[in-house]
Design an enzyme around this catalytic site. Structure first.
Site, PDB file in Angstrom:
ATOM      1  N   LYS A  85     -34.160  -1.718 -21.649  1.00  0.00           N
ATOM      2  CA  LYS A  85     -32.791  -2.110 -21.272  1.00  0.00           C
ATOM      3  C   LYS A  85     -32.726  -3.599 -20.921  1.00  0.00           C
ATOM      4  CE  LYS A  85     -28.483  -1.849 -20.015  1.00  0.00           C
ATOM      5  NZ  LYS A  85     -28.026  -1.003 -18.903  1.00  0.00           N
ATOM      6  N   CYS A 135     -24.478  -6.117 -15.985  1.00  0.00           N
ATOM      7  CA  CYS A 135     -25.670  -5.960 -16.832  1.00  0.00           C
ATOM      8  C   CYS A 135     -26.194  -7.297 -17.332  1.00  0.00           C
ATOM      9  CB  CYS A 135     -25.352  -5.039 -18.011  1.00  0.00           C
ATOM     10  SG  CYS A 135     -25.090  -3.320 -17.541  1.00  0.00           S
TER      11      CYS A 135
END
Length: 418
Positions: free
Chosen positions: A212, A266
């Site tokens: 990720k 993010c």
């Protein structure tokens, strides 16, 4: 393994959609959140965030009795941790929300339970979760102690969804699942296969955590190139949007669109987790982050120059500047780490201008907006503005014929009108 009851810890932009999708599969879902207002809203069958179709899914899940929100942790077969992972001063990861979640769920853990960390985390965080839980529940065994024969299964499965398409992507995107043991990975996959129609790819826990971070760092680097290119074009009196359109005609070139910076929970944060873990090696990743962090400063300076020039041309009269968009990206209400919001608040501190802000995805001015800013509707703002600055490419801004009137000076930072 049967998952009759699943607890989702953290009912934000990831946790609530995940809870609702699970509940739609007739799984009893306990949604846990520390915010009482959030809990009360969900239990009324309503939502506290903007996401297409989520309101209908939550209403149906609550009405049918498959989703219930609470501030108190309850026993379940599986626990999904979806709490924030911000950073502290110096871009150091802040794992306090994850640790608090572990302390809350530890007392209700039972043999055979599955714990999945969904929060995007630095490499090694899932192992820390296992360590914290082991310290709190010495009566249970964990993977670091008993391997495949542990009482509790632990895994990491990072979310990788796009705001505005979360419900679709939760179901149709591949999921990377990294367990602390092979058995942990397989049990976690059984849970996600209840609603994921794409592939559940199994790996080790550290690879899942790094995956990720690598994905978002890749995107951050490409955005940094676009933003740096835009800054260079502005210096050389070249239209960056036209230039990028020309360059993208090359069959192997796909330059992204520049903007006012990078926000959200993010891309603006995750690359720093890699930099913190390997500061000497992560040179390109750090440089991209710094370029994107500087972009709002460059936008502010450009706006100041335009405002000063306008004031000189109008006998020193203060300009009324309408800023269109406050969220961190188009067509959502999310203000987390939003460069647009930061730019508006900084411009509000300038005494020589009157600042108006428009955010069509919010009904009222957000608490984070400076009190010096007038929060307005789109029509009103455009009607009184001398200068219009487009910061977010919301669909609502893309066909503003009134902006083409000669009395408006338009600065399109995000390419909404291109």
């Amino acid at each position: 393994m049967m998952f009759e009851t699943v607890a989702v810890i953290g009912l934000g932009y990831i946790g609530l959609p995940t809870a609702a999708v699970l509940a739609s599969r007739k799984v009893r879902v306990i949604g846990v959140d520390v915010n009482q207002d959030t809990v009360a809203t969900i239990n009324r069958g309503e939502i506290h965030i903007v996401e297409p179709d989520l309101d209908m899914l939550v209403h149906a899940s609550v009405t049918e009795g498959y989703l219930h929100a609470t501030t108190e942790m309850q026993p379940a077969k599986a626990f999904l941790i979806a709490v924030p992972t911000p950073f502290k001063d110096g871009h150091k990861p802040d794992l306090s929300f994850i640790e608090q979640a572990c302390r809350a769920l530890a007392p209700v853990l039972e043999k055979g339970n599955l714990v999945v960390l969904e929060s995007t985390s630095p490499v090694g965080t899932t192992e820390k979760v296992a360590q914290w839980l082991a310290e709190l529940r010495s009566d249970l065994s964990f993977p670091q102690q008993a391997g495949e024969h542990s009482d509790i299964r632990l895994a990491h499965c990072p979310e990788r969804v796009l705001p505005g398409r979360v419900l679709h992507e939760l179901v149709h995107n591949d999921r990377v699942i990294g367990g602390m043991t092979e058995k942990c990975s397989k049990v976690a996959a059984q849970l996600y296969q209840l609603f994921v129609q794409a592939e559940c790819v199994l790996t080790d826990v550290r690879s899942a955590e790094m995956c990720k971070l690598a994905e978002n760092s890749f995107r951050d680097i490409n955005i940094a190139f676009a933003n740096e290119l835009a800054t260079i074009c502005e210096q050389l009196s070249i239209d960056p949007w036209a230039l990028i359109a020309l360059a993208n005609r090359h069959p192997r070139v796909n330059i992204l669109q520049p903007g006012p910076g990078v926000g959200g929970h993010c891309i603006a944060i995750d690359p720093w987790f890699i930099v913190d873990a390997a500061p000497e090696q992560a040179r390109l990743i750090r440089q991209a982050r710094e370029i994107n962090d500087r972009r709002p400063d460059q936008v502010v300076e450009t706006i100041k120059q335009i405002v000063t020039q306008w004031s000189v041309e109008h006998s020193g009269r203060p300009a009324t500047v309408a800023f269109l968009g406050l969220s961190y990206k188009a067509n959502i209400d999310d203000l987390r780490a939003s460069p647009a919001l930061a730019i508006v608040n900084r411009m509000a501190a300038e005494s020589a201008i009157r600042v108006i802000a428009v955010e069509p995805y919010l009904d009222t001015a957000p608490a984070a907006l400076s009190s010096a800013v007038r929060f307005s509707s789109l029509g009103e703002a455009v009607g009184v503005a001398d200068i219009v600055v487009l910061l977010v490419a919301h669909d609502a801004f893309k066909s503003l014929e009134t902006l083409k009137q000669e009395r408006h000076l338009v600065l399109d930072i995000c390419g909404a009108l291109k």
